[in-house]
Motif scaffolding. Sequence first.
Motif, PDB file in Angstrom:
ATOM      1  N   LEU A 168      21.629  25.438  51.193  1.00  0.00           N
ATOM      2  CA  LEU A 168      22.928  25.062  51.757  1.00  0.00           C
ATOM      3  C   LEU A 168      23.092  25.524  53.201  1.00  0.00           C
ATOM      4  CD1 LEU A 168      25.149  25.697  48.629  1.00  0.00           C
ATOM      5  CD2 LEU A 168      24.476  23.486  49.597  1.00  0.00           C
ATOM      6  N   PHE A 169      22.648  26.740  53.493  1.00  0.00           N
ATOM      7  CA  PHE A 169      22.814  27.230  54.861  1.00  0.00           C
ATOM      8  C   PHE A 169      21.841  26.571  55.830  1.00  0.00           C
ATOM      9  CE2 PHE A 169      25.415  30.315  52.694  1.00  0.00           C
ATOM     10  CZ  PHE A 169      26.495  30.399  53.558  1.00  0.00           C
ATOM     11  N   ALA A 170      20.710  26.092  55.346  1.00  0.00           N
ATOM     12  CA  ALA A 170      19.815  25.314  56.208  1.00  0.00           C
ATOM     13  C   ALA A 170      20.520  24.030  56.650  1.00  0.00           C
ATOM     14  CB  ALA A 170      18.507  24.993  55.487  1.00  0.00           C
ATOM     15  N   LEU A 171      21.207  23.372  55.729  1.00  0.00           N
ATOM     16  CA  LEU A 171      21.946  22.150  56.060  1.00  0.00           C
ATOM     17  C   LEU A 171      23.120  22.443  56.990  1.00  0.00           C
ATOM     18  CD1 LEU A 171      22.039  20.413  52.571  1.00  0.00           C
ATOM     19  CD2 LEU A 171      20.856  19.579  54.600  1.00  0.00           C
ATOM     20  N   ILE A 172      23.900  23.454  56.644  1.00  0.00           N
ATOM     21  CA  ILE A 172      25.076  23.787  57.464  1.00  0.00           C
ATOM     22  C   ILE A 172      24.647  24.203  58.864  1.00  0.00           C
ATOM     23  CG2 ILE A 172      26.955  25.451  57.754  1.00  0.00           C
ATOM     24  CD1 ILE A 172      27.306  25.317  54.672  1.00  0.00           C
ATOM     25  N   ASN A 173      23.646  25.075  58.957  1.00  0.00           N
ATOM     26  CA  ASN A 173      23.183  25.521  60.273  1.00  0.00           C
ATOM     27  C   ASN A 173      22.629  24.375  61.106  1.00  0.00           C
ATOM     28  OD1 ASN A 173      23.954  28.164  59.782  1.00  0.00           O
ATOM     29  ND2 ASN A 173      21.947  28.755  59.013  1.00  0.00           N
ATOM     30  N   SER A 174      21.969  23.445  60.458  1.00  0.00           N
ATOM     31  CA  SER A 174      21.457  22.272  61.168  1.00  0.00           C
ATOM     32  C   SER A 174      22.589  21.442  61.756  1.00  0.00           C
ATOM     33  CB  SER A 174      20.615  21.423  60.219  1.00  0.00           C
ATOM     34  OG  SER A 174      20.157  20.262  60.860  1.00  0.00           O
ATOM     35  N   LYS A 175      23.649  21.241  60.974  1.00  0.00           N
ATOM     36  CA  LYS A 175      24.810  20.480  61.464  1.00  0.00           C
ATOM     37  C   LYS A 175      25.545  21.226  62.573  1.00  0.00           C
ATOM     38  CE  LYS A 175      26.575  17.257  60.463  1.00  0.00           C
ATOM     39  NZ  LYS A 175      26.605  16.005  61.197  1.00  0.00           N
TER      40      LYS A 175
ATOM     41  N   PHE B 293      23.532  20.804  65.677  1.00  0.00           N
ATOM     42  CA  PHE B 293      23.716  19.445  66.189  1.00  0.00           C
ATOM     43  C   PHE B 293      24.996  19.357  67.017  1.00  0.00           C
ATOM     44  CE2 PHE B 293      25.906  15.391  65.708  1.00  0.00           C
ATOM     45  CZ  PHE B 293      24.980  14.521  66.266  1.00  0.00           C
ATOM     46  N   HIS B 294      26.088  19.863  66.459  1.00  0.00           N
ATOM     47  CA  HIS B 294      27.373  19.778  67.171  1.00  0.00           C
ATOM     48  C   HIS B 294      27.396  20.665  68.410  1.00  0.00           C
ATOM     49  CE1 HIS B 294      29.466  16.976  64.642  1.00  0.00           C
ATOM     50  NE2 HIS B 294      29.022  17.610  63.580  1.00  0.00           N
ATOM     51  N   ASN B 295      26.744  21.817  68.368  1.00  0.00           N
ATOM     52  CA  ASN B 295      26.648  22.652  69.569  1.00  0.00           C
ATOM     53  C   ASN B 295      25.885  21.926  70.680  1.00  0.00           C
ATOM     54  OD1 ASN B 295      28.118  25.030  69.076  1.00  0.00           O
ATOM     55  ND2 ASN B 295      26.485  25.811  67.772  1.00  0.00           N
ATOM     56  N   LEU B 296      24.829  21.200  70.315  1.00  0.00           N
ATOM     57  CA  LEU B 296      24.090  20.411  71.306  1.00  0.00           C
ATOM     58  C   LEU B 296      24.940  19.278  71.867  1.00  0.00           C
ATOM     59  CD1 LEU B 296      20.527  20.213  69.723  1.00  0.00           C
ATOM     60  CD2 LEU B 296      21.193  21.398  71.824  1.00  0.00           C
TER      61      LEU B 296
ATOM     62  N   ILE C 259      35.866  20.698  66.184  1.00  0.00           N
ATOM     63  CA  ILE C 259      36.562  20.641  64.892  1.00  0.00           C
ATOM     64  C   ILE C 259      35.555  20.694  63.747  1.00  0.00           C
ATOM     65  CG2 ILE C 259      37.932  19.126  63.381  1.00  0.00           C
ATOM     66  CD1 ILE C 259      39.389  18.209  66.011  1.00  0.00           C
ATOM     67  N   ARG C 260      34.449  19.953  63.887  1.00  0.00           N
ATOM     68  CA  ARG C 260      33.422  19.944  62.839  1.00  0.00           C
ATOM     69  C   ARG C 260      32.776  21.311  62.677  1.00  0.00           C
ATOM     70  NH1 ARG C 260      33.073  18.324  58.836  1.00  0.00           N
ATOM     71  NH2 ARG C 260      30.866  17.962  58.698  1.00  0.00           N
ATOM     72  N   ILE C 261      32.533  22.011  63.793  1.00  0.00           N
ATOM     73  CA  ILE C 261      31.946  23.347  63.711  1.00  0.00           C
ATOM     74  C   ILE C 261      32.890  24.286  62.966  1.00  0.00           C
ATOM     75  CG2 ILE C 261      31.301  25.394  65.054  1.00  0.00           C
ATOM     76  CD1 ILE C 261      30.096  23.433  67.128  1.00  0.00           C
ATOM     77  N   LYS C 262      34.164  24.216  63.268  1.00  0.00           N
ATOM     78  CA  LYS C 262      35.163  25.046  62.576  1.00  0.00           C
ATOM     79  C   LYS C 262      35.163  24.729  61.086  1.00  0.00           C
ATOM     80  CE  LYS C 262      38.979  27.576  62.069  1.00  0.00           C
ATOM     81  NZ  LYS C 262      38.768  28.470  60.967  1.00  0.00           N
TER      82      LYS C 262
ATOM     83  N   ASP D 223      34.016  27.368  58.160  1.00  0.00           N
ATOM     84  CA  ASP D 223      34.941  27.673  57.058  1.00  0.00           C
ATOM     85  C   ASP D 223      34.253  27.415  55.711  1.00  0.00           C
ATOM     86  OD1 ASP D 223      36.895  28.338  58.892  1.00  0.00           O
ATOM     87  OD2 ASP D 223      38.060  26.491  58.595  1.00  0.00           O
ATOM     88  N   ALA D 224      33.565  26.279  55.618  1.00  0.00           N
ATOM     89  CA  ALA D 224      32.847  25.945  54.382  1.00  0.00           C
ATOM     90  C   ALA D 224      31.758  26.975  54.103  1.00  0.00           C
ATOM     91  CB  ALA D 224      32.244  24.545  54.479  1.00  0.00           C
ATOM     92  N   ALA D 225      31.069  27.414  55.140  1.00  0.00           N
ATOM     93  CA  ALA D 225      30.009  28.407  54.976  1.00  0.00           C
ATOM     94  C   ALA D 225      30.560  29.708  54.401  1.00  0.00           C
ATOM     95  CB  ALA D 225      29.305  28.657  56.304  1.00  0.00           C
TER      96      ALA D 225
END
Length: 97
Positions: A23-30, A33-36, A54-57, A61-63
């Motif tokens: 799960l954290f591999a997926l979240i960290n990847s997203k 992506f948004h930071n880039l 907004i997506r990072i927040k 939160d989900a993490a």
Amino acid sequence: MENEYQFKLIEGQFSPSEARKVLFALINSKVNFHNLEIFSDKIRFDEENSHSKIRIKSLTDAAEYIKEFINEGSLMDLEIKIDSVVQIGLISKVNKK
């Protein structure tokens, strides 16, 4: 070709440690992506990318929730069931800028 497609990205029971990794591999990847996207928009257009912020927040939160959920499962010596379906479709373009 159809306009929509769906597939199972994750399906199964995992130990808390395995679930955390997946799960954290997926979240960290997203988040990356948004930071880039934020960085790219700032460099190219000198603009803020509010959607990515907004997506990072939302992802962070989900993490936090997922971390607590997995810790609870670990304390109770339970496995974590994960089912994730990805749906993709073809739609008309939306003007972003």
